[in-house]
Scaffold this motif. Structure first.
Motif, short mmCIF file in Angstrom:
data_model
loop_
_atom_site.label_atom_id
_atom_site.label_comp_id
_atom_site.label_asym_id
_atom_site.label_seq_id
_atom_site.Cartn_x
_atom_site.Cartn_y
_atom_site.Cartn_z
N SER A 1 94.26 45.25 67.21
CA SER A 1 94.91 44.31 66.30
C SER A 1 95.65 43.24 67.11
N THR B 1 84.63 44.23 63.12
CA THR B 1 84.70 45.50 62.39
C THR B 1 85.40 46.57 63.22
N HIS B 2 85.93 47.54 62.49
CA HIS B 2 86.45 48.75 63.13
C HIS B 2 85.51 49.93 62.88
N GLU B 3 84.38 49.65 62.21
CA GLU B 3 83.43 50.72 61.91
C GLU B 3 82.47 50.87 63.09
N THR C 1 85.15 45.54 55.44
CA THR C 1 85.38 46.80 54.72
C THR C 1 86.78 47.35 54.93
N SER C 2 87.63 46.60 55.63
CA SER C 2 88.95 47.16 55.96
C SER C 2 89.85 47.34 54.75
N GLU D 1 86.20 41.78 59.20
CA GLU D 1 86.57 43.11 58.71
C GLU D 1 86.25 43.27 57.22
N GLN E 1 88.20 39.70 54.64
CA GLN E 1 88.67 41.07 54.43
C GLN E 1 89.14 41.26 52.98
#
Ligand SMILES: Nc1ncnc2c1ncn2[C@@H]1O[C@H](COP(=O)(O)OP(=O)(O)OP(=O)(O)O)[C@@H](O)[C@H]1O
Ligand SMILES: [Mg+2]
Lengths: 323, 272
Positions: free
Chosen positions: B46, B213-215, B184-185, B182, B104
């Motif tokens: 972040s 993404t964080h996925e 899907t966050s 992001e 997002q």
């Protein structure tokens, strides 16, 4: 990029959809009554209210000063109706100036230009800070302050010129007084409405290739309307009643029309009742109109289907009687 | 993943991009290319500047320095007499048409139905005929599995459904490049899959895209290349199996270790 439905239409995607619940407006039925019986305080209150209403009704029906026959006669009198029409178009004119002027002032205040923003702030400061009645008198007497009005180059040659008294008639003075004052209040309403729209809406529009102007017109303003309409409806209703102030400059709107009559006939109370009844009729019509306009601009606002007007009125009336 | 043509002109070329907010330099010299049909995932902690990077690409934020070319055309500037001249707002707006962006927080237009959201920009910005646009929009809504919700307002849709409409809205402009920040966050875990599936299907169809993404499961499964950013610079870049499985930098390893938990979850969902 092709638009044909393709393998992207995945099984399971639909399985995740939840049905959107529809809330039903339930009208009170028989089953609700036993609950009320157990609340003696409510019944007592209801009884008190009914007795008071009966007393008021009795007073209205029998009062010698009210003279319903007189009320009925003047209610449809040509002179009074002409006054009513003047009240209506004065309201329309003043609100038009108020809404257009208010929107311009709001955009000026929100603009990046310090000059525009400051000018709008000064305008609002002045028109909100002085009494409307004084403003109306000021416009009515403007000729004493500026005897001639000319259009031309400032401090240079004049193109058109006219006497202020000829230009600013009573009607013009009344319209300016009410409209310019209204613009100051409307600008705050419009500004608040625009600011309540999430800045990310503009951002999404910008990312789609919209210019600032287009994004404002198509995305921001329509959503701001949802916040602007209800207080504008209230302002319109206030304005309708506020037009009675211009009776001080002898403009024969509704109030001044009845004053002219009772100055002659001394039937003061019946004629004031005539005025009140007409104001009530018009404000009622305006409230109903406001409801439909609000519903139009509130679309997309909630998950629920909005209940129809009659459904709501019935539900509301019942609530009010019982609570 | 499988080979892609790397010899042609890139769809996106970023050259030494810098962005400064007051005293803080958020991007400190970022350069990379994205080729047609390529899927690039951007990961990083972040505040590392991922969103700022995407927002600079379509000039939602004006870069402090550096150049960006989209399909060979310089963003935001024009060369005039050997000097760079800033574009007018309307010219810049027309450049943005080529870049789709998915946020997002979805940012669907609240006063418009799903279908109206999708057709708004093609009609108002590209001035395409309404009938044609509506046909395209209906097909796109069907493609994201929401044909039956065409006349619902955003408030009547779940987060996952709103995001899928937002994707259809961006696609309706037929962009050369899609940016996902992001996507899907903001979604409940059980809804993340439906949106990732839609993005994956676009990837398979050859859509050029950058996905922040964080996925990690999605990044490994779908992307051709992963960029790991930290403190405004690209620390590491390469095929997902290198960057995500055998990272060569300590910082990448530390970052991945911190978000191990999401890997298993997203990995299970991103797989077909
Ligand atoms: N408009 C702005 N004004 C000032 N500082 C900003 C602005 N936008 C971003 N920043 C700062 O830039 C840095 C990078 O922000 P950015 O949103 O690009 O990070 P990110 O990598 O997307 O983080 P996250 O994963 O939390 O979304 C942050 O420190 C942020 O505070
Ligand atoms: Mg971000």
């Amino acid at each position: 990029m092709t638009a044909e439905p393709s393998a992207a239409r995945l099984p399971g995607a639909n399985a995740l959809e939840r049905p959107v619940g529809r809330r039903q407006w339930r009208l009170p039925g028989r089953g609700d009554l036993p609950r009320l019986v157990r609340k003696p305080a409510r019944w007592t209150l209801l009884a008190v209210v009914l007795v008071l209403l009966a007393m008021l009704g009795h007073l209205l029906a029998t009062s010698s000063s009210l003279q319903w026959g007189v009320v009925g006669h003047w209610f449809v009198n040509g002179g009074i109706l002409a006054g009513l029409v003047r009240t209506l178009y004065l309201t329309a004119l003043a609100m038009t100036i108020g809404i257009v002027g208010g929107t311009v002032l709001a955009l000026m205040r929100l603009s990046k230009s310090a000059v525009l923003s400051l000018a709008a702030t000064a305008y609002i400061w002045f028109f909100r800070g002085t009494p409307l009645l004084v403003q109306i008198l000021f416009w009515y007497n403007i000729a004493a302050f500026v005897p001639r009005i000319s259009i031309g180059v400032p401090f240079g040659p004049t193109l058109i010129s006219g006497s202020t008294n000829a230009l600013v008639t009573t009607l013009v003075a009344a319209t300016l007084g009410l409209g310019l004052n209204e613009a100051a209040y409307m600008s705050e309403i419009v500004r608040a409405g625009i600011m309540s729209v999430d800045a990310r809406q503009t951002e999404a529009a910008t990312a789609l290739g919209m210019t600032k102007r287009l994004a404002f017109r198509r995305i921001v303003f329509p959503q701001a309307m949802r916040f602007i309409i209800p207080p504008t409806g209230n302002q319109t209703i206030s304005m309708l009643k506020g037009t009675s102030l211009v009776s001080v400059i002898s403009l024969p709107e509704l109030l001044y029309s009845v004053q002219l009559v009772y100055a002659r006939t001394f039937q003061t109370i019946p004629l004031l009742v005539v005025a009140c009844l007409w104001y009530l009729v018009v404000t009622t019509v305006l409230s109903v109109g406001q409801h439909f306009v609000e519903r139009h601009f509130g679309r997309g606002e909630s998950r629920k289907r909005s209940a129809s007007f009659m459904e709501r009125m019935r539900a509301r009336q019942f609530d009010q009687i019982l609570s | 993943m499988t080979g892609r043509p790397a010899d042609d002109e890139p769809i996106l070329r970023i050259d030494n991009l810098h962005k400064r907010f007051g005293q803080t330099e958020v991007l400190r010299g970022v350069s990379f290319d994205v080729h047609a049909g390529e899927v690039l995932c951007v990961i990083g902690p972040s505040g590392s500047g991922k969103s700022t990077l995407l927002r600079c690409i379509n000039f939602l934020e004006e870069p402090t320095a550096g150049t960006i070319y989209v399909d060979g055309e310089m963003m935001g500037h024009r060369v005039e007499g050997g000097r760079l001249v800033g574009l007018r707002a309307t010219e810049l707006a027309m450049q943005r048409v080529h870049i789709g962006m998915v946020f997002q927080s979805f940012n669907l237009f609240g006063h418009l139905t799903a279908l109206q959201n999708v057709i708004e920009a093609p009609i108002m910005v590209k001035k395409e005929p309404r009938a044609e646009v509506e046909k395209l929009a209906t097909a796109l809504l069907d493609r994201v599995g929401l044909a039956h919700k065409a006349h619902c307002y955003p408030a009547q849709l779940s987060g996952g459904q709103q995001q899928r409409v937002a994707i259809a809205r961006a696609l309706a402009m037929r962009p050369k490049l899609m940016l996902f920040d992001e996507p899907t966050s903001a979604l409940d875990p059980e809804i993340v899959g439906e949106v990732l599936q839609v993005i994956q299907a676009l990837a398979i169809d050859g859509t050029t895209m950058i996905v922040v993404t964080h996925e990690m499961g999605f990044a490994r499964e779908v992307s051709h290349r992963v960029i790991f950013m930290d403190e405004g610079v690209i620390v590491e870049s390469g095929p997902p199996n290198d960057v995500l499985v055998n990272p060569s930098h300590v910082r990448t390893r530390q970052f991945l270790a911190r978000i191990t938990a999401p890997v298993t979850r997203a990995g299970a969902e991103g797989t077909t």
